[in-house]
Design a protein around this motif. Structure first.
Motif, PDB file in Angstrom:
ATOM      1  N   ALA A  41      -4.270  -0.751  -2.408  1.00 14.92           N
ATOM      2  CA  ALA A  41      -3.174  -0.717  -4.267  1.00 14.92           C
ATOM      3  C   ALA A  41      -3.289  -2.267  -4.788  1.00 14.92           C
ATOM      4  CB  ALA A  41      -2.287   0.312  -3.327  1.00 14.92           C
ATOM      5  N   LEU A  66       1.231   4.850  -8.753  1.00 13.48           N
ATOM      6  CA  LEU A  66       1.260   4.580  -7.291  1.00 13.48           C
ATOM      7  C   LEU A  66       2.871   5.089  -6.344  1.00 13.48           C
ATOM      8  CD1 LEU A  66       0.129   0.599  -6.982  1.00 13.48           C
ATOM      9  CD2 LEU A  66      -1.317   2.804  -6.495  1.00 13.48           C
ATOM     10  N   LEU A 106       0.758   6.178  -0.046  1.00 14.14           N
ATOM     11  CA  LEU A 106       0.406   4.376   0.369  1.00 14.14           C
ATOM     12  C   LEU A 106       0.098   4.792   1.443  1.00 14.14           C
ATOM     13  CD1 LEU A 106       3.173   2.175  -1.584  1.00 14.14           C
ATOM     14  CD2 LEU A 106       0.925   3.404  -1.841  1.00 14.14           C
TER      15      LEU A 106
END
Length: 447
Positions: free
Chosen positions: A13, A75, A80
């Motif tokens: 990411a 995000l 995650l």
């Protein structure tokens, strides 16, 4: 472009798609990784591998970039877990940004582009890395080391906190040297960078909005040496207590540790861009680095003599009617402004902006060099009060007014110095814009 086999098949990411973020995306995808990227600025949510252009297509996570391998997603809204790392810009405040807490909760490492470069080193031709940090002087010293290497005919690249993103550069040939300026923020995002030569110039209070206290800020700087192999070279200025303590902690390195003591007398007359006691220290550090890399003394001497300095760092803009005008806009704290004051015997000092503290104590030992001060920006009234009774002072408010008033009072042999001891963001986009405004104001004097 720098890539690493270790990234192949990984999932990353990337938060922030300015220069270093976009370079990180390009390098990761070229290395076989898949990337989910985001920037709050829609203009930056373009294909970073192609340098721009419209985005086509959609996915459940957001617009998908042409060619696959990269997708956009906020995000803050995705899980995650399962990512190999979160790559963030050094400008992301890890102490307050929610994405940092989210990554830690998911046990995802938070890294930056310098760590990606460190991971890629095994795939590069044989080379060396110089890492330089310090509160003040690191840009000048980094550029000076790079210039000396270029003068000596050694292939080198300058990156990190200066120059182009290091991941966007083509790899150096065998025997090359990567010269990296590293801020504390960048060091915080780096885990495995083993510098062949690591340099700490100084540690003075700065960026304390990002750290619990001064000790944690100093500890961030010290991590540059903790990542090093003990046999590699360390160069440390010992002119402040924090740096001296770090040097003492490395005393077991013996001959691999070089200490740069303050107050060393040097003949700087042949180095026009390296005037003042602070530049003597910067030069000594650069000399130590060059010697550690095996550069011949003749090439070092030539490099010092031909170095032109950096824009907005004690840059001589003009000499008009015997008065020298110097742009030191990059001096964004008092500790950085003090050496500039020390470099000139009679100074008309333009100071102010967005203050990082309430005082100018670090500059006080040089007040005898100040003919008159002209305060500007948010800190103008406060600094005028601080300086009142110590030096003649007046509130100018804006930079153009300060230049005009200073020019009216300065006489032959004196210096009009923009060394603001403050950030620029109250009146300018950045310190460079402030420096350019100073240049324009000086040019207007001659019109």
């Amino acid at each position: 472009m720098t890539v690493a086999r270790a990234w192949s098949g990984g999932r990353y990411a990337v938060l922030g798609l300015a220069r270093s973020g976009a370079a990180s995306v390009r390098a990761l995808v070229a290395g076989g990784a898949s990337v989910v990227a985001w920037d709050s600025d829609p203009a930056k949510r373009i294909d970073p591998r192609e340098g721009g252009g419209p985005v086509a297509g959609q996915s459940e996570l957001g617009p998908r970039l042409r060619g696959g391998g990269v997708e956009f997603a906020d995000l803050d809204t995705i899980d995650l877990a399962g990512f190999d790392a979160l790559v963030v810009s050094p400008g992301v405040p890890l102490n307050t940004h929610p994405i940092a807490a989210k990554a830690r909760a998911a046990n995802v490492p938070i890294i930056g582009d310098i760590e990606l470069f460190a991971q890629a080193r095994a795939d590069l031709p044989p080379h060396k890395v110089v890492g330089l940090t310090g509160t003040n002087g690191k840009s000048t010293t980094t550029a000076l080391v790079h210039h000396i290497l270029q003068t000596a005919g050694v292939p080198s690249l300058m990156g990190g906190n200066i120059g182009l993103p290091i991941l966007g550069a083509e790899p150096l040939p065998a025997g090359g040297v990567y010269v990296l300026e590293l801020s504390s923020y960048q060091i915080d995002l780096t885990q495995t960078l083993d510098c062949d030569v690591a340099v700490l110039l100084n540690v003075t209070p700065d960026h304390l909005d990002r750290y619990a206290n001064f000790d944690t800020y100093a500890a961030s700087k010290a991590r540059l040496f903790a990542m090093q192999s003990p046999a590699h070279e360390a160069v440390i200025g010992i002119g402040d207590d924090a740096s001296a303590a770090i040097a003492r902690s490395l005393s077991a390195r013996g001959e691999s540790l070089t200490k740069i003591a303050p107050g060393v007398c040097m003949d700087q007359s042949r180095w026009p861009a390296l005037q003042g006691p602070h530049n003597a220290q910067n030069a000594l550090a650069a000399i130590a680095v060059a010697k550690a890399l095996g550069v011949a003394e003749a090439a070092i001497d030539t490099g010092l003599e031909t170095f032109n300095g950096l824009p907005h760092r004690m840059e001589r803009v003009a000499t008009l009617a015997g008065v020298t005008y110097v742009d030191d806009s990059k001096a964004t704290n008092p500790e950085s402004a003090a050496p500039a004051l020390a470099a000139f015997p009679r100074v008309h000092w333009i100071v102010g902006g967005r203050a990082k503290g309430d005082d100018l104590d670090a500059c006080a030992p040089q007040f005898d060099h100040v003919v008159r001060a002209y305060t500007i920006g948010e800190a103008g009234p406060r600094f005028a009060a601080v300086l009142d009774g110590q030096v003649p002072v007046e509130e100018a408010g804006t930079l153009d007014v300060a230049v005009t008033r200073a020019a009216a009072r300065a006489v032959r042999g004196e210096t009009v110095l923009l060394s603001p001891a403050c950030a620029s963001f109250d009146q300018f986009a950045d310190y460079a814009a402030r420096g350019l405004a100073f240049r324009r104001a000086v040019e207007a004097l001659a019109a």
